[in-house]
Design an enzyme around this catalytic site. Sequence first.
Site, short mmCIF file in Angstrom:
data_model
loop_
_atom_site.label_atom_id
_atom_site.label_comp_id
_atom_site.label_asym_id
_atom_site.label_seq_id
_atom_site.Cartn_x
_atom_site.Cartn_y
_atom_site.Cartn_z
N ASP A 161 2.70 0.23 39.45
CA ASP A 161 1.89 -0.77 40.14
C ASP A 161 1.40 -0.15 41.45
O ASP A 161 1.91 0.88 41.90
CB ASP A 161 2.74 -2.01 40.40
N LYS A 162 0.43 -0.79 42.10
CA LYS A 162 -0.07 -0.26 43.37
C LYS A 162 0.53 -1.02 44.55
O LYS A 162 1.29 -0.47 45.35
CB LYS A 162 -1.60 -0.35 43.42
N LYS B 13 -7.78 -17.50 41.40
CA LYS B 13 -8.01 -16.41 42.37
C LYS B 13 -8.65 -16.92 43.66
O LYS B 13 -9.42 -16.21 44.31
CB LYS B 13 -8.87 -15.30 41.75
N LYS C 57 -11.18 -19.76 50.47
CA LYS C 57 -11.19 -18.30 50.49
C LYS C 57 -10.73 -17.81 49.13
O LYS C 57 -9.93 -18.48 48.44
CB LYS C 57 -10.30 -17.76 51.60
N ASP D 40 -5.97 -5.08 41.55
CA ASP D 40 -6.96 -4.98 42.62
C ASP D 40 -8.33 -4.56 42.10
O ASP D 40 -8.49 -4.18 40.95
CB ASP D 40 -6.49 -3.97 43.68
N ARG E 7 -7.92 -4.41 37.90
CA ARG E 7 -8.10 -5.77 37.39
C ARG E 7 -7.28 -5.97 36.12
O ARG E 7 -7.73 -6.55 35.13
CB ARG E 7 -9.58 -6.05 37.11
N LYS F 36 -0.77 -4.79 31.13
CA LYS F 36 0.13 -3.72 31.55
C LYS F 36 1.16 -3.43 30.46
O LYS F 36 1.42 -2.27 30.12
CB LYS F 36 0.83 -4.10 32.86
N ASP G 289 7.09 -3.90 41.53
CA ASP G 289 7.88 -4.63 42.53
C ASP G 289 7.71 -6.13 42.45
O ASP G 289 8.42 -6.86 43.15
CB ASP G 289 7.49 -4.17 43.94
N ASN H 275 4.61 -9.99 38.38
CA ASN H 275 3.59 -9.62 37.40
C ASN H 275 3.86 -8.25 36.77
O ASN H 275 3.14 -7.84 35.87
CB ASN H 275 2.20 -9.61 38.06
#
EC number: 7.6.2.1
Length: 1121
Positions: free
Chosen positions: A466-467, A623, A642, A753, A833, A839, A859, A862
Amino acid sequence: MCRVKIHYLEMVKTQALATGFKLSDSVQSLNKPRPIFVDLGMTVTSVHSCTPSSHNPQRLLRGVCLASPSTGAAGMTDNIPLQPVRHKKRHDNKNRNGCCPWSRCCGMGDFRPRTVWLGHPEKREQRYPRNVINNQKYNFFTFLPGVLFNQFKYFFNLYFLLLACSQFVNELRLGALYTYWVPLGFVLIITIAREAVEEIRCYCRDKEVNSQIYSKLSTRGTVKVKSSGIQVGDLIIVEKNQRVPADMIFLRTSERNGSCFLRTDQLDGETDWKLRLPVACTQRLPTAADLLQIRSYVYAEEPNIDIHNFIGTFTREDGDPPVNESLSIENTLWASTVIASGTVVGVVIYTGKELRSVMNTSNPRHKVGLFDLEVNCLTKILFGALVVVSLVMVALQHFAGRWYLQIFRFLLLFSNIVPISLRVNLDMGKMVFSWMIRRDSKIPGTVVRASTIPEQLGRISYLLTDKTGTLTQNEMVFRRLHLGTVAYGMDSMDEVQSHVFSAYTQPSHDVPASRAPAATKVRKTISSRVHEAVKAIALVHCVTPVYEANGVTDQAEAEQHYEDTCRVYQAASPDEVSLVQWTESVGLTLVGRDHNSMQLRTPSGQILNFTILQIFPFTYESKRMGIIVRDESTGEISFYMKGADVVMAGIVQYNDWLEEECGNMAREGLRVLVVSKKSLTEEQYQDFEARYIQAKLSVHDRSLKVATVIESLEMEMELLCLTGVEDQLQADVRPTLEILRNAGIKVWMLTGDKLETATCTAKNAHLVTRNQDIHIFRSVTTRGEAHLELNAFRRKHDCALVISGDSLEVCLKFYEYEFMELACQCPAVVCCRCAPTQKAQIVRLLQERTGKLTCAVGDGGNDVSMIQEADCGVGVEGKEGKQASLAADFSVTQFKHLGRLLMVHGRNSYKRSAGLSQFVIHRSLCISTMQAVFSSVFYFASVPLYQGFLIIGYSTIYTMFPVFSLVLDKDVKSEVAMLYPELYKDLLKGRPLSFKTFLIWVLISIYQGSIIMYGALLLFESEFVHIVAISFTSLILTELLMVALTIQTWHWLMIVAELLSLACYIASLVFLHEFIDVYFIATLSFLWKVTVITLVSCLPLYILKYLRRRFSPPNYSKLTS
């Protein structure tokens, strides 16, 4: 005759209101629920008067018909067949019907919705499970049968049991019974002891939880009750920092702001606090005791595993008029959470096996290591060899006499070919490897949750990470505010601060445009836009300021005076906290918040009060998040929102800069949010509120109806600004990725992301090296587009791939094989995305297409599906909580620890396990070869060479400690393994344990066994007992010398093990006079014969090892020299 008792007539009113139907007079006249008895399978005639729609007649609540508003209540509906309710079949892996097939005796039939009366558990409609937590696999009566069944359901354990049982047959007995039963009993005792320890620990934990004392409201006042004694309908009081004992609806709190915080890290793994709101009707009551005086009930949906959603209603009947309130996740207190603020009162709706936390406790996929599968394969080969040798022995006897009995006797005689101690040695070795990982001071906080697969870490070919929070710190820093015509970076935040300061310090009246210079007018316009953007960012969030005592100021005083030094922000996302902290830095501070109001402090110290009318929380599906507030000073109602640019682009008014600037900020590695606003009139809001409340009261399809109402408001919103926050890389991410790359491990980054942000992070982390090209897979939606793009990608060589989740889905749908073939050739892959299910799908495809081992690192919640799907799952304890860490096989505190976990511990575990397994096989083959030679010399007789304690002691006290000490062996130091990760690459080919090395060890065993046996036969003088003495002593010495030959780095425990084993053998000779001539072994003749045989069996191997290291040294020896 089966009869159904229907209690839900009161709920019909709520359902009818939500779905646009009105009740007929007969139902409206009911003041309280009355049971209706209906015969199943019979025709229901005129349940009550109603008129359905001519095109879509609705039967709600088991035959109760509702009247359509379009047709009135004139008609009659007769002969409506009553259909039994059918529940959807569940596909999760837990037994949802209770503890046994006769689950109705346990009160555990099919899960159904329920009506729960406050404080009156005796009014329950069905039997509910006891509120007992039980995580044990066995009970007192099933423990021993269960453990034995789990051991003997595998073929080889059952094989050894049959061997031992065969010794009760006189014709098959080869020696004393304990020769076969003691080794088997030793293995079983270790297994039973390990299971017993785990069960006792589990029992103690469960007992501690079930014995916790809580306060319960009753007609006799407040009484104490154990957690296990709590029932559905009880009113339970839970204090601050106390665990919630059962799933409850939140009724009252002692907090002044009318809300409370929950710590949910033990439920969902998230470390942030969750805000919960009580039922408004019960919170307004003067005291908690009044809950027993009102006539009210809760309608709750059927128990399910979804911890993030809940549908229910609260009804108070004795009110004038009756009160109906919708209940959602905000009104729940799930079991296993902890109250973080105040004292709360709740009504229990689910207990025992119906708790959300219990239903989510599923046993993850049991991972069997590739090494275990390889060992099983070798064991099957050995079993085949055992059968072949037995048949050959009988064939050489020309199948004379009762040859079938001879086959069984030879199977028993050569049973050592399949080593019974192999599994025990490997399991104990894995426990040692896991202990070493936990005790490594250079990777503190590392936890091993799956102690059965540490050697998997030594053979990883693909690492999927993951990022956010894994490669990055998940600590957001505000970097950019963009208004379209002007942007503010970190070096110009003082300008934003001055604009905010001037907005609240200048007089409210504007300078006339005719008298104001043009520059002043432009400056005021920018100033007002900056002010509006900052105010929007300060309002549109779910952040709550929490005040804590700091030693000087107590909590109450800090909260009253909004002390800055005592304030801590709590939120579900670090993004939101960074935004609120930024607004504080430019002058607009969030100082107070409860569930219906918010307070901001201006630079001049003025407090701005806003009433929160509605909140629309962020979800992964939408989102975006929104809030409707009323400014108390002006009465203006504003809707702020937002969200991600992909969804906000269709919501805000047309503009020509949003897409371009979002791309520019993403290329800088910033996470972008779009902020918008819409002003509402009082009439517009009242119309929206009426439709929103009606949708929330709906029991069926509530989420869809609520989303439809909200979307009606999300049109033509004014675009205020873009915000950009940066998520910095974790420490030493770049060198760790370089180590993994040099070790031959391909790293794939899977993130949710944006494409630009993911690409920038990949470059920044050096996932993609400077000299590598990047192929960005353009967006495709059809099969033809995917075909063209794959052909374009095929022409690229040695370039990293960046692809979005939507394009990935199209490629996998039409060209799965071709895409995976091309992607596996890339040095690095970035998937942006990505949904959690995608994943896991990528991990599964890599395993299927390549056959290589995968490791997934994440971490957050998801990442759990990806972690559980991979061969090795590693969780990083980060800002998103412990959910991934708890679901993983291994848990680390930082990504950089992954390098040492793989290069040092993974490599050592695999090489040590390979050496240990081969040596245990060698030990068994040696003695089996000697038995074969002995039987061949004596006319293929099925007579054992060694009997009694000799055969048992050989594989236990005489050789067990030296052989097991190989788990401490290592070829290079850990510093060298980290410095030269190329050493790891050799393991990916599986050379330490292969058919080649297996064959080499088989040949060594045959050579040594033959030399020892033939040597003893040639050198013995008169008595058979001398053969036993010479051969057995030579065998023990050969094994000890072979261990010494195999060891590459000596440890002091290895020397102790060698000397201890030799001492045990010498000491036991005194008691072995039945098998060994004690006087003979003290002679010089015995000593030189044993010495010669041992040297002949071992010396050639020492010479070969020396020559190999001299002329063809392995890679690690070059480094150590």
